[in-house]
Design an enzyme around this catalytic site. Structure first.
Site, mmCIF file in Angstrom:
data_model
loop_
_atom_site.group_PDB
_atom_site.id
_atom_site.type_symbol
_atom_site.label_atom_id
_atom_site.label_comp_id
_atom_site.label_asym_id
_atom_site.label_seq_id
_atom_site.Cartn_x
_atom_site.Cartn_y
_atom_site.Cartn_z
ATOM 1 N N ASP A 1 10.001 -20.708 -2.008
ATOM 2 C CA ASP A 1 8.848 -21.375 -2.581
ATOM 3 C C ASP A 1 9.078 -21.805 -3.578
ATOM 4 O O ASP A 1 9.968 -21.349 -4.270
ATOM 5 C CB ASP A 1 7.732 -20.248 -2.626
ATOM 6 C CG ASP A 1 7.374 -19.325 -1.601
ATOM 7 O OD1 ASP A 1 7.497 -19.752 -0.444
ATOM 8 O OD2 ASP A 1 6.694 -18.370 -1.859
HETATM 9 N N1 URA Z 1 9.179 -14.987 0.710
HETATM 10 C C1 URA Z 1 8.255 -15.565 -0.060
HETATM 11 O O1 URA Z 1 7.039 -14.963 -0.148
HETATM 12 N N2 URA Z 1 8.676 -16.508 -0.704
HETATM 13 C C2 URA Z 1 10.137 -17.174 -0.597
HETATM 14 O O2 URA Z 1 10.176 -17.977 -1.118
HETATM 15 C C3 URA Z 1 10.996 -16.413 0.461
HETATM 16 C C4 URA Z 1 10.238 -15.200 0.975
#
Ligand code: URA
Length: 234
Positions: free
Chosen positions: A102
Protein backbone atom coordinates in the site's frame (compact mmCIF):
# COMPACT_ATOMS: atom_id res chain seq x y z
CA UNK A 1 22.26 -9.04 -30.43
CA UNK A 2 22.88 -5.67 -32.05
CA UNK A 3 24.07 -2.84 -29.81
CA UNK A 4 21.06 -0.64 -30.71
CA UNK A 5 18.56 -3.37 -29.83
CA UNK A 6 20.41 -4.17 -26.59
CA UNK A 7 20.37 -0.54 -25.46
CA UNK A 8 16.70 -0.16 -26.43
CA UNK A 9 15.73 -3.35 -24.51
CA UNK A 10 17.57 -2.08 -21.45
CA UNK A 11 15.56 1.15 -21.60
CA UNK A 12 18.30 3.55 -22.66
CA UNK A 13 15.83 4.88 -25.24
CA UNK A 14 13.88 3.94 -28.34
CA UNK A 15 15.93 2.36 -31.13
CA UNK A 16 16.26 5.82 -32.67
CA UNK A 17 17.45 7.30 -29.38
CA UNK A 18 19.84 4.39 -28.80
CA UNK A 19 21.23 4.92 -32.28
CA UNK A 20 21.72 8.60 -31.46
CA UNK A 21 23.45 7.66 -28.19
CA UNK A 22 25.89 5.48 -30.09
CA UNK A 23 26.53 8.15 -32.72
CA UNK A 24 27.18 10.74 -30.00
CA UNK A 25 30.14 8.65 -28.73
CA UNK A 26 28.59 8.02 -25.30
CA UNK A 27 28.89 4.24 -25.64
CA UNK A 28 32.44 2.97 -25.17
CA UNK A 29 34.37 -0.13 -24.19
CA UNK A 30 36.33 -0.30 -20.94
CA UNK A 31 39.46 0.95 -22.68
CA UNK A 32 37.57 4.12 -23.67
CA UNK A 33 37.20 3.26 -27.37
CA UNK A 34 33.99 4.72 -28.79
CA UNK A 35 31.70 1.95 -30.03
CA UNK A 36 29.84 2.05 -33.33
CA UNK A 37 26.49 0.40 -34.10
CA UNK A 38 28.22 -2.69 -35.47
CA UNK A 39 30.63 -3.18 -32.55
CA UNK A 40 29.85 -5.67 -29.81
CA UNK A 41 32.78 -6.23 -27.46
CA UNK A 42 30.78 -8.38 -24.96
CA UNK A 43 28.26 -7.28 -22.36
CA UNK A 44 30.75 -6.74 -19.53
CA UNK A 45 32.86 -4.55 -21.77
CA UNK A 46 30.19 -2.00 -22.73
CA UNK A 47 29.90 1.30 -20.84
CA UNK A 48 27.28 4.02 -21.31
CA UNK A 49 28.56 7.43 -20.22
CA UNK A 50 31.28 5.59 -18.31
CA UNK A 51 28.78 3.43 -16.37
CA UNK A 52 28.40 -0.35 -16.62
CA UNK A 53 25.34 -1.59 -18.49
CA UNK A 54 22.35 -2.68 -16.42
CA UNK A 55 21.97 -6.47 -16.29
CA UNK A 56 19.88 -8.17 -18.97
CA UNK A 57 16.60 -9.88 -18.06
CA UNK A 58 15.89 -11.69 -15.82
CA UNK A 59 16.49 -8.90 -13.33
CA UNK A 60 15.23 -8.74 -9.75
CA UNK A 61 15.58 -5.66 -7.54
CA UNK A 62 14.93 -5.22 -3.84
CA UNK A 63 13.77 -1.84 -2.58
CA UNK A 64 13.10 -0.38 0.85
CA UNK A 65 9.84 1.32 -0.02
CA UNK A 66 9.08 4.58 1.78
CA UNK A 67 5.56 5.76 2.63
CA UNK A 68 3.78 7.97 0.12
CA UNK A 69 4.71 5.92 -2.96
CA UNK A 70 2.26 3.63 -4.74
CA UNK A 71 3.19 0.46 -6.61
CA UNK A 72 1.03 1.19 -9.64
CA UNK A 73 1.55 3.73 -12.39
CA UNK A 74 -2.24 3.84 -12.71
CA UNK A 75 -2.52 5.57 -9.33
CA UNK A 76 -1.95 9.33 -9.14
CA UNK A 77 1.10 10.70 -7.32
CA UNK A 78 4.55 9.29 -6.69
CA UNK A 79 5.21 5.68 -7.61
CA UNK A 80 8.02 3.26 -6.77
CA UNK A 81 9.18 3.60 -10.38
CA UNK A 82 10.14 7.20 -9.56
CA UNK A 83 12.77 5.79 -7.18
CA UNK A 84 14.52 3.91 -10.01
CA UNK A 85 16.48 5.34 -12.95
CA UNK A 86 13.91 6.35 -15.64
CA UNK A 87 15.32 3.76 -18.06
CA UNK A 88 14.07 0.94 -15.78
CA UNK A 89 10.48 1.84 -16.74
CA UNK A 90 11.39 1.46 -20.41
CA UNK A 91 13.03 -1.96 -20.22
CA UNK A 92 11.70 -4.78 -22.35
CA UNK A 93 10.58 -7.03 -20.65
CA UNK A 94 9.30 -4.48 -18.10
CA UNK A 95 9.86 -4.40 -14.35
CA UNK A 96 6.85 -5.08 -12.09
CA UNK A 97 6.38 -5.07 -8.32
CA UNK A 98 6.28 -8.63 -6.94
CA UNK A 99 3.33 -8.36 -4.55
CA UNK A 100 2.29 -4.77 -4.05
CA UNK A 101 2.54 -2.70 -0.89
CA UNK A 102 0.00 0.00 0.00
CA UNK A 103 0.94 3.64 -0.37
CA UNK A 104 1.45 3.92 3.40
CA UNK A 105 3.28 0.61 3.88
CA UNK A 106 7.08 0.63 3.99
CA UNK A 107 9.75 -2.00 3.63
CA UNK A 108 10.73 -4.85 1.38
CA UNK A 109 9.49 -4.65 -2.18
CA UNK A 110 10.83 -6.89 -4.92
CA UNK A 111 10.60 -5.76 -8.53
CA UNK A 112 11.22 -8.19 -11.37
CA UNK A 113 10.93 -8.58 -15.14
CA UNK A 114 10.52 -12.33 -14.84
CA UNK A 115 6.93 -13.60 -14.80
CA UNK A 116 7.91 -17.06 -13.53
CA UNK A 117 9.79 -15.59 -10.55
CA UNK A 118 6.89 -13.22 -9.83
CA UNK A 119 4.41 -16.10 -9.83
CA UNK A 120 6.62 -18.26 -7.61
CA UNK A 121 6.88 -15.50 -5.01
CA UNK A 122 3.26 -14.42 -4.87
CA UNK A 123 1.43 -17.72 -5.29
CA UNK A 124 0.25 -18.99 -1.87
CA UNK A 125 1.19 -22.57 -2.83
CA UNK A 126 4.84 -21.61 -3.31
CA UNK A 127 5.18 -21.27 0.47
CA UNK A 128 7.03 -17.97 0.16
CA UNK A 129 5.94 -16.29 3.39
CA UNK A 130 5.75 -12.52 3.81
CA UNK A 131 6.40 -11.08 7.27
CA UNK A 132 5.03 -7.69 8.35
CA UNK A 133 5.84 -5.60 11.40
CA UNK A 134 2.75 -3.73 12.58
CA UNK A 135 2.48 -0.83 15.02
CA UNK A 136 -0.99 -0.56 16.46
CA UNK A 137 -3.25 2.13 17.82
CA UNK A 138 -4.65 0.03 20.67
CA UNK A 139 -3.23 -2.67 22.96
CA UNK A 140 -3.40 -6.24 21.68
CA UNK A 141 -6.25 -8.24 23.19
CA UNK A 142 -4.62 -11.65 23.30
CA UNK A 143 -6.95 -13.41 20.83
CA UNK A 144 -5.21 -12.19 17.65
CA UNK A 145 -3.06 -15.32 17.22
CA UNK A 146 -6.12 -17.54 17.44
CA UNK A 147 -8.26 -15.44 15.09
CA UNK A 148 -5.52 -14.88 12.48
CA UNK A 149 -4.37 -18.50 12.63
CA UNK A 150 -7.84 -20.02 12.36
CA UNK A 151 -8.07 -20.11 8.58
CA UNK A 152 -11.67 -18.95 9.08
CA UNK A 153 -11.32 -15.18 9.29
CA UNK A 154 -13.71 -13.77 6.72
CA UNK A 155 -13.00 -10.17 5.76
CA UNK A 156 -15.75 -7.95 4.42
CA UNK A 157 -16.15 -8.09 0.61
CA UNK A 158 -13.85 -11.14 0.28
CA UNK A 159 -15.29 -14.28 -1.28
CA UNK A 160 -13.19 -16.74 0.75
CA UNK A 161 -11.86 -16.70 4.33
CA UNK A 162 -8.18 -15.89 4.78
CA UNK A 163 -5.59 -18.63 4.86
CA UNK A 164 -4.22 -19.20 8.36
CA UNK A 165 -1.68 -16.47 9.16
CA UNK A 166 1.13 -16.39 11.72
CA UNK A 167 1.07 -13.92 14.60
CA UNK A 168 3.64 -12.92 17.20
CA UNK A 169 3.10 -10.17 19.77
CA UNK A 170 6.24 -8.06 20.25
CA UNK A 171 4.83 -5.57 22.71
CA UNK A 172 1.58 -4.09 23.93
CA UNK A 173 0.93 -2.41 20.58
CA UNK A 174 3.39 -4.13 18.27
CA UNK A 175 3.30 -7.45 16.41
CA UNK A 176 4.61 -9.55 13.55
CA UNK A 177 2.15 -11.04 11.08
CA UNK A 178 3.15 -13.76 8.60
CA UNK A 179 1.08 -14.18 5.45
CA UNK A 180 0.90 -16.82 2.71
CA UNK A 181 -1.16 -14.56 0.48
CA UNK A 182 -1.45 -10.89 -0.38
CA UNK A 183 -4.99 -9.59 -0.42
CA UNK A 184 -5.94 -5.93 -0.64
CA UNK A 185 -4.86 -4.07 2.55
CA UNK A 186 -4.76 -7.49 4.19
CA UNK A 187 -2.88 -6.79 7.43
CA UNK A 188 -4.76 -3.52 8.03
CA UNK A 189 -8.10 -5.26 7.47
CA UNK A 190 -7.11 -8.18 9.72
CA UNK A 191 -6.41 -5.86 12.64
CA UNK A 192 -9.58 -3.87 11.88
CA UNK A 193 -11.49 -7.19 12.14
CA UNK A 194 -10.25 -7.58 15.74
CA UNK A 195 -11.09 -3.98 16.66
CA UNK A 196 -7.63 -2.47 16.24
CA UNK A 197 -6.06 -0.02 13.83
CA UNK A 198 -2.65 -0.22 12.14
CA UNK A 199 -0.63 2.97 12.55
CA UNK A 200 2.54 1.74 10.86
CA UNK A 201 3.22 -1.26 8.65
CA UNK A 202 6.52 -2.52 7.28
CA UNK A 203 7.29 -5.71 5.31
CA UNK A 204 10.49 -7.09 6.77
CA UNK A 205 11.01 -10.33 4.83
CA UNK A 206 9.88 -12.38 1.87
CA UNK A 207 10.59 -16.12 1.99
CA UNK A 208 14.05 -16.64 3.45
CA UNK A 209 15.28 -13.18 2.46
CA UNK A 210 15.23 -10.23 4.87
CA UNK A 211 15.07 -6.59 3.87
CA UNK A 212 18.78 -5.74 3.49
CA UNK A 213 19.85 -3.60 6.45
CA UNK A 214 22.03 -1.34 4.34
CA UNK A 215 19.06 -0.08 2.30
CA UNK A 216 17.72 3.21 3.64
CA UNK A 217 14.12 4.06 2.75
CA UNK A 218 13.90 4.81 -0.96
CA UNK A 219 17.06 2.86 -1.79
CA UNK A 220 17.25 -0.29 -3.90
CA UNK A 221 19.77 -2.75 -5.27
CA UNK A 222 19.97 -5.80 -7.50
CA UNK A 223 19.17 -9.21 -5.95
CA UNK A 224 21.92 -11.76 -6.58
CA UNK A 225 21.36 -15.36 -7.71
CA UNK A 226 22.50 -16.53 -4.26
CA UNK A 227 19.87 -14.29 -2.63
CA UNK A 228 17.18 -15.67 -4.93
CA UNK A 229 18.06 -19.15 -3.70
CA UNK A 230 17.85 -17.95 -0.07
CA UNK A 231 14.46 -16.42 -0.86
CA UNK A 232 13.13 -19.80 -1.96
CA UNK A 233 14.80 -21.56 0.98
CA UNK A 234 17.35 -23.43 -1.15
N1 URA B 1 -1.16 -5.71 4.18
C1 URA B 1 -1.56 -4.42 4.14
O1 URA B 1 -2.51 -4.04 4.80
N2 URA B 1 -0.87 -3.58 3.38
C2 URA B 1 0.21 -3.94 2.65
O2 URA B 1 0.82 -3.11 1.97
C3 URA B 1 0.60 -5.28 2.70
C4 URA B 1 -0.10 -6.15 3.48
Amino acid sequence: MKLVKLLANLGYGSRKEADRLIRSGTVTDRAGNVLGAKDFPGLENILVAGEELDPLAPLVLVMNKPTGFTCSTEDPGDTVYDLLPPRFSKRNPGMNPVGRLDKDTTGMLLMADDGKFLHQVIHPKSGCLKVYHAELDRPLQGNEGEVFGSGELQLENDVKPLLAAGFEALGEKEALVTLHEGRYHQVRRMFAAVGNHVLGLKRISIGGLKLPEELAEGEWRIVSEAEKAVLFGK
